[in-house]
Design an enzyme around this catalytic site. Sequence first.
Site, PDB file in Angstrom:
ATOM      1  N   GLY A  12       0.838  -1.202   0.000  1.00 27.05           N
ATOM      2  CA  GLY A  12       0.000   0.000   0.000  1.00 27.05           C
ATOM      3  C   GLY A  12       0.866   1.243   0.000  1.00 27.05           C
ATOM      4  O   GLY A  12       0.667   2.157   0.784  1.00 27.05           O
ATOM      5  N   ALA A  13       1.848   1.251  -0.926  1.00 21.61           N
ATOM      6  CA  ALA A  13       2.866   2.305  -0.865  1.00 21.61           C
ATOM      7  C   ALA A  13       2.661   3.390  -1.912  1.00 21.61           C
ATOM      8  O   ALA A  13       3.535   4.217  -2.115  1.00 21.61           O
ATOM      9  CB  ALA A  13       4.252   1.679  -1.005  1.00 21.61           C
ATOM     10  N   ARG A  15       0.595   5.788  -1.796  1.00 21.62           N
ATOM     11  CA  ARG A  15       0.285   7.114  -1.224  1.00 21.62           C
ATOM     12  C   ARG A  15       0.347   7.054   0.301  1.00 21.62           C
ATOM     13  O   ARG A  15       0.542   5.991   0.886  1.00 21.62           O
ATOM     14  CB  ARG A  15      -1.099   7.578  -1.697  1.00 21.62           C
ATOM     15  CG  ARG A  15      -2.167   6.564  -1.381  1.00 21.62           C
ATOM     16  CD  ARG A  15      -3.483   6.895  -2.062  1.00 21.62           C
ATOM     17  NE  ARG A  15      -4.401   5.784  -1.841  1.00 21.62           N
ATOM     18  CZ  ARG A  15      -5.707   5.931  -1.680  1.00 21.62           C
ATOM     19  NH1 ARG A  15      -6.261   7.134  -1.733  1.00 21.62           N
ATOM     20  NH2 ARG A  15      -6.472   4.886  -1.473  1.00 21.62           N
ATOM     21  N   VAL A  64      -3.042  -7.643  -1.755  1.00 21.92           N
ATOM     22  CA  VAL A  64      -2.436  -8.401  -0.654  1.00 21.92           C
ATOM     23  C   VAL A  64      -3.379  -9.471  -0.105  1.00 21.92           C
ATOM     24  O   VAL A  64      -2.945 -10.403   0.568  1.00 21.92           O
ATOM     25  CB  VAL A  64      -1.956  -7.492   0.510  1.00 21.92           C
ATOM     26  CG1 VAL A  64      -0.847  -6.593   0.044  1.00 21.92           C
ATOM     27  CG2 VAL A  64      -3.102  -6.709   1.110  1.00 21.92           C
ATOM     28  N   TYR A 161     -12.299  -1.331  11.662  1.00 22.47           N
ATOM     29  CA  TYR A 161     -10.898  -0.984  11.395  1.00 22.47           C
ATOM     30  C   TYR A 161     -10.033  -1.270  12.623  1.00 22.47           C
ATOM     31  O   TYR A 161      -8.998  -1.937  12.543  1.00 22.47           O
ATOM     32  CB  TYR A 161     -10.820   0.499  11.009  1.00 22.47           C
ATOM     33  CG  TYR A 161      -9.424   1.063  10.970  1.00 22.47           C
ATOM     34  CD1 TYR A 161      -8.596   0.865   9.871  1.00 22.47           C
ATOM     35  CD2 TYR A 161      -8.919   1.820  12.051  1.00 22.47           C
ATOM     36  CE1 TYR A 161      -7.320   1.389   9.833  1.00 22.47           C
ATOM     37  CE2 TYR A 161      -7.643   2.345  12.027  1.00 22.47           C
ATOM     38  CZ  TYR A 161      -6.843   2.127  10.913  1.00 22.47           C
ATOM     39  OH  TYR A 161      -5.571   2.650  10.898  1.00 22.47           O
ATOM     40  N   ALA A 164      -9.543  -4.969  13.562  1.00 21.74           N
ATOM     41  CA  ALA A 164      -8.589  -5.633  12.662  1.00 21.74           C
ATOM     42  C   ALA A 164      -7.163  -5.252  13.025  1.00 21.74           C
ATOM     43  O   ALA A 164      -6.247  -6.090  13.007  1.00 21.74           O
ATOM     44  CB  ALA A 164      -8.894  -5.277  11.212  1.00 21.74           C
ATOM     45  N   LYS A 165      -6.957  -3.981  13.376  1.00 16.92           N
ATOM     46  CA  LYS A 165      -5.593  -3.541  13.720  1.00 16.92           C
ATOM     47  C   LYS A 165      -5.125  -4.204  15.014  1.00 16.92           C
ATOM     48  O   LYS A 165      -3.955  -4.543  15.171  1.00 16.92           O
ATOM     49  CB  LYS A 165      -5.550  -2.013  13.850  1.00 16.92           C
ATOM     50  CG  LYS A 165      -5.632  -1.286  12.506  1.00 16.92           C
ATOM     51  CD  LYS A 165      -4.456  -1.623  11.600  1.00 16.92           C
ATOM     52  CE  LYS A 165      -4.373  -0.703  10.391  1.00 16.92           C
ATOM     53  NZ  LYS A 165      -3.305  -1.119   9.460  1.00 16.92           N
TER      54      LYS A 165
END
Lengths: 255, 364, 480
Positions: A12-13, A15, A64, A161, A164-165
């Site tokens: 996810g690079a 941005r 991913v 969110y 999940a983190k």
Amino acid sequence: MMVKNKVALVTGASRGIGAAIAKKLAREGAFVGVNFFKNQQLAENVVNEIKTFSGQAEAFQADVRNPEQVQAMVAQLADSFGGIDIVVNNALSHYTFNPKTRKTAWETNWDDYQQQLDGSVKGAYNICQSAMPFMKEQMSGRLINIVSNLIDFPVIPYHDYTTAKMALLGFTRSLAADLGSFGITVNAVSPGLTYPTDSSVETTEDVRESIIQLTPMRRLATPDDIANAVVFLASEGSSFITGQCLNIDGGLVMR
Amino acid sequence: MRQDSIIMANQILSFIEGNSETNFNGLAVTLFQYQFQHNLPYKKFCQTKRKTPLTVKKWDEIPPMPIQGYKELMLACEPPEEAAAVFMTSGTTNPETKGKNYHPTLAVWDGSMNAPFKKFVLPDVDKMMIFVLSPAADLNEHSSLSRYLSNAVTYFGTENSRFFFTEAGLEMKTVASALRECEDRGEAVMLMGATFAYVHLLDYFLEKNLRFHLAAGSRIFDTGGFKGQTREIEMDKLYGMFAEIFNVKRNMCINMYGMTELSSQVYDQTILSTYESGQTIFDKTGPAWLKTMILDTDTLEPVPNGKSGVIAHYDLANWNSCLAILTEDIGYRTEHGFVILGRVQGSEARGCSIAIDQLMQSNE
Amino acid sequence: MQILQAYWIPKAVDVPIVREQLIGSAYQLEYPVVTSEKIREITALIQQNRVDYLQRLTTGDIVNKIDQAIQKWLNPGYPLRIQAEALLPIITGYDPEMVRLELKKYMRTFRKKELLRFLDEEFDQAAMLDEFRPRKSGGLSRVYGPRSIFHVFSGNVPGVQIWSLIMGLLLKSANLGKTSTAEPLLPVLFTQSLAEVDPQLAETIAILPWKGGMTELEKAAVNSAEAVVVYGSENTVKAVRKIVPLSKTFITYGHKISLAIIGKEALRPDCFYETVHKFAEDISIYDQQSCLSPQAVLVEAGSAISPKQFAQLLAAELARYAQKRPRATLSDEETMSIQNLRHQTELEAIKNENIAIYASKQDTSWTVIYHHQPGFDGSPLNRFIHVFYSEKLETDLGKMQPFENYLQSCGLAVSPERLFPIAERLGELGMNRLTQVGKMNSAKPGWHHDGRFNLLDFVRFTDIERGLEDTLERFDPDVE
């Protein structure tokens, strides 16, 4: 240079925080695989920017969440650079961080959770599974997972969110326990609200201000703040640190 | 040859001829990129060391190929079946597999040989009488030494220069009478051959009680040393006998160090230094396109002058295989060049455990 | 500046000495100038001292005296132990902490109870060494040790020389030890301790360093001895064998190879790390210079970690061990031997994906070579190990066969029911010691060193037959 001639993959690079990490790693001498899902142009921009300062980078497309795509990407990266030393799991399933339109606990359904688990945990899982054989082969490696300080302090409760983190942190720690003997470290970086990024544009000014009020260092995190911490965890400087979660939020969370 | 190979070979040749704009480092890095691209086993070797054109910016960062690689792998940028020559190691250690160095053209090899030969062996004359004691190229087309000796005679020998090694071996009697003729005419002569070739010759002369008073300017060229040969005499003893039997002093004796795996040679500076300054320097050195490094045997990092280590060569003339090679010879660097101590022998355990070298020995 | 004798001779003998600075220390070592005459003079004297004293002691007395000397060594403040701990690392190059721990562990194996066990292991009654003792089958027997033993020590693994000397003492022999220049000190220090306990006992011992291969000296020593024992490489053994007459007892301990076999049971998730950890220790202690250290391991597939992962994990563990206790500094010959085999493997790995190499990057500290096929192989030592793959251990044991003349210890980690079938096979192949992984370097007192007897190999028996005993009764004047 802190990571000279190391081979890094940042998911996810294209941005935001991911792009900042990719650039910082490249500045510190790493060959960087810039992973993107959809934004090829943005990813190419990151690569080109890296090349302007004579850094080394290449863009790699992969979802991913898809093990085959991940496997192919990691193999390609390792083949072209001779190995893989650093992995930064930064990608997640698309998410809108908007305090006004967020789903409350009673509105969030299991699919929402599932979607975030897929992006954050399954994504990291796929990447790590593919990278591990290479790292074992080298008897060294750095796996770095980007979580969020919302897991410790849910200023805004983004249920799916944040859950999940938190799961990703558990994944980080247990992975660290098994990989230490191979010389591989696994750590997490937990950013506070990071501005400016695409994800944080919808966070309203008053929320930002209230977070600043609570933050000892009296400002929000910048993508560079996060990237600095990641580079540290990727470098020799952190050789004996594993299973840790580094909060990069100006002291908002202290533990 | 492919176009880029022709360009590469020509670049090296113009460097050898002194006409190149690039410096050693620039050309070494370019050549490394070329070899990385076209020599696939070498590329893989480099990748395992994480050395690629992206990371290698200086010649001493180029990973040296251990000479075993010339046995184990096919190290060539151009197709080996199209090679103009292939030089092979004599295979003293393992006759089954010989190290091979392919040369798509001999222009570079010849160029790399000629100028230093003139400089180190014949600084004072253009041509002289050469007597060769080892086989010529027509007897052994796969020997780089034979090629070397034939070239020496072709380019630097006067008319009556000749080879004394035939299918029947070294014709010692003929050598004696030819030397006697030179002695009588007062003509300077150069003897050339592998070090061990002299052993037999000296034995014969001693037995027949033959001594020669060779004319001033005569010289003795030997190469190879005594590694693995049946009878080892110290080099000093050999040079003492050269003086006794041929009347050639140590400062007119020159030892050349060459390897099948290389395309250039290094020399004692005896004749050159004596000619230039009257002082004799024994240490070895090579041409400008060859750099020699002494590496710590444990870390393979360069060692300071005087400390022994394993020898690595960076030879631009080795353009078709690997420009950097790691030998199994031990030596040390000096102010004037370097000194070779010879090949490392196998090691014995210090304790009661049997080491692999001993195991192999007892199975022989 | 301290001066230390690197030899031991009876007080009455005078030898010229030379001193040599021990590099990296404040010590000078004193070496005697050894000649054939001196050797004859010394051996004559120690043999006389044996007759006058040692021969008259009982085995029990001797055990007590050795035990007292050992007790001294078990005290961390004992000056000679402190000296050994300071100097052995300098002389041998081994890590100081490793020397300290191993030396301590080693000395403990000579406590009184262990010595008694050692005697009992080989003699029905140790008292046979003192007098004629009745035998269960009738008659009586007495055991005689050699009048004198010439020990040719070699190598620099500290310890084995002491074991050899203790055997000599238990046999009531005069002992002449030739030390190697690689480690001349420990036997001297130990003899010094014996002298502290009993000066007369130490007068039956001589320890002399000289460079091996000085045949005149060795001949003099051999001629003066009744038994010769040689530790060393095949070349050393061969050289000494040439000068020993057939009539003399000649015992050799040649260089050996040890291996390990690890079954899938030892690689379950709950124990794989422990297995790897212990095995790394087996490899690292004394840098594989001891023949008890493994040179190759056969690892069985089918558990939590594959043989390849075992190799990777072992490599990482060796790296950690090297950080904790660095390997000795090596000679150019030794490092090049490692480099050459590493290069060979790297080049092979380019063509053959069944071979992989895991090795320290900066230097030659440690090397693991993984072979994806069953087998065993020798190593250039100094923390260099081969890992081989096996589907089923039992099928692949025969791969040891090429090493049968050298086999010594086998580290074993399998489930109990597999022990006996595997042990049977290993025994047949010539392996003489099976031990647990992690303890390969610590042979137990009383073990059959290299598969043989220890004391028994040196002695001769004198039997009084039952018939004689009975018949003589008839000649008793008082018999009726």
